[in-house]
Design a protein around this motif. Structure first.
Motif, mmCIF file in Angstrom:
data_model
loop_
_atom_site.group_PDB
_atom_site.id
_atom_site.type_symbol
_atom_site.label_atom_id
_atom_site.label_comp_id
_atom_site.label_asym_id
_atom_site.label_seq_id
_atom_site.Cartn_x
_atom_site.Cartn_y
_atom_site.Cartn_z
ATOM 1 N N VAL A 189 -21.811 3.578 -79.975
ATOM 2 C CA VAL A 189 -20.445 4.073 -79.840
ATOM 3 C C VAL A 189 -19.502 3.102 -80.536
ATOM 4 O O VAL A 189 -19.454 1.916 -80.208
ATOM 5 C CB VAL A 189 -20.052 4.238 -78.347
ATOM 6 N N LEU A 190 -18.756 3.605 -81.541
ATOM 7 C CA LEU A 190 -17.808 2.778 -82.286
ATOM 8 C C LEU A 190 -16.396 2.896 -81.719
ATOM 9 O O LEU A 190 -15.668 1.915 -81.632
ATOM 10 C CB LEU A 190 -17.780 3.191 -83.761
ATOM 11 N N ARG A 191 -16.005 4.109 -81.365
ATOM 12 C CA ARG A 191 -14.693 4.381 -80.779
ATOM 13 C C ARG A 191 -14.898 5.426 -79.697
ATOM 14 O O ARG A 191 -15.799 6.265 -79.797
ATOM 15 C CB ARG A 191 -13.699 4.949 -81.798
ATOM 16 N N ALA A 192 -14.030 5.394 -78.676
ATOM 17 C CA ALA A 192 -14.142 6.381 -77.596
ATOM 18 C C ALA A 192 -12.765 6.673 -77.017
ATOM 19 O O ALA A 192 -11.926 5.777 -76.910
ATOM 20 C CB ALA A 192 -15.078 5.867 -76.498
ATOM 21 N N TRP A 193 -12.561 7.934 -76.669
ATOM 22 C CA TRP A 193 -11.328 8.380 -76.040
ATOM 23 C C TRP A 193 -11.675 9.107 -74.757
ATOM 24 O O TRP A 193 -12.638 9.871 -74.711
ATOM 25 C CB TRP A 193 -10.570 9.332 -76.960
ATOM 26 N N GLN A 194 -10.892 8.871 -73.729
ATOM 27 C CA GLN A 194 -11.105 9.497 -72.422
ATOM 28 C C GLN A 194 -9.921 10.413 -72.130
ATOM 29 O O GLN A 194 -8.767 9.996 -72.236
ATOM 30 C CB GLN A 194 -11.221 8.422 -71.346
ATOM 31 N N GLN A 204 -6.655 8.083 -73.009
ATOM 32 C CA GLN A 204 -6.647 6.660 -73.365
ATOM 33 C C GLN A 204 -7.822 6.372 -74.271
ATOM 34 O O GLN A 204 -8.879 6.938 -74.127
ATOM 35 C CB GLN A 204 -6.668 5.784 -72.111
ATOM 36 N N ARG A 205 -7.567 5.500 -75.235
ATOM 37 C CA ARG A 205 -8.660 5.040 -76.080
ATOM 38 C C ARG A 205 -9.317 3.899 -75.340
ATOM 39 O O ARG A 205 -8.683 2.915 -74.996
ATOM 40 C CB ARG A 205 -8.125 4.576 -77.439
#
Length: 151
Positions: free
Chosen positions: A109-114, A148-149
């Motif tokens: 996982v490089l980037r994630a948004w919730q 939120q990132r």
């Protein structure tokens, strides 16, 4: 490993998780609508004609848009959409947390948004055409309270 090893990340390898667990049928061809914006209220100052003040009013979010091939009726996402959109408000809407994760070449996982307190607000199917040889696509729009990132 440097901070810039995967910069800029490719946008074609991503996953979507519903309520924190990866589900096999959560593969999408496209995810869009990852955006947060401050709504502004213009304020004109008496005697000052050169500009208008822009005051922050509220944070607003668009809908998260998911596209994929039409899934089975046993899909947890399809069941959630069906209960919410075809249930005629006979029961309370179930809110879920949705995670969108951009992944690197090795699956990391490089980037994630919730997206918190999400629920389906639109479920549509692209038109069918006998002159095209394309996958039948369903689109799901999710509203959410806030995002939120996280990575």
């Amino acid at each position: 490993m440097s901070l810039f090893d995967d910069y800029p990340p490719a946008a074609f390898y991503f996953t979507v998780a519903l309520s924190g667990s990866l589900v096999a049928d959560m593969a999408f061809s496209e995810v869009s609508g990852i955006a947060t914006e401050i709504e502004l209220e213009p304020l004109t100052e008496g005697g000052e004609n050169r500009f208008i003040h822009q005051l922050p009013k509220a944070v607003k979010h668009g809908n998260l848009e998911l596209k994929r091939g039409i899934a089975s009726m046993l899909s947890p996402l399809v069941l959630w959409c069906k209960d919410t959109l075809e249930g005629e408000f006979a029961s309370m809407i179930t809110l879920q947390t949705v995670m969108v994760m951009l992944r690197g070449g090795h699956g990391e996982v490089l980037r994630a948004w919730q997206f918190n307190d999400s629920y389906p607000v639109k479920w549509s199917v692209d038109g069918f055409s006998s002159t095209k040889n394309e996958v039948a696509i369903e689109k799901i729009s999710l509203a959410y309270s806030y995002s939120q990132r996280v990575l």
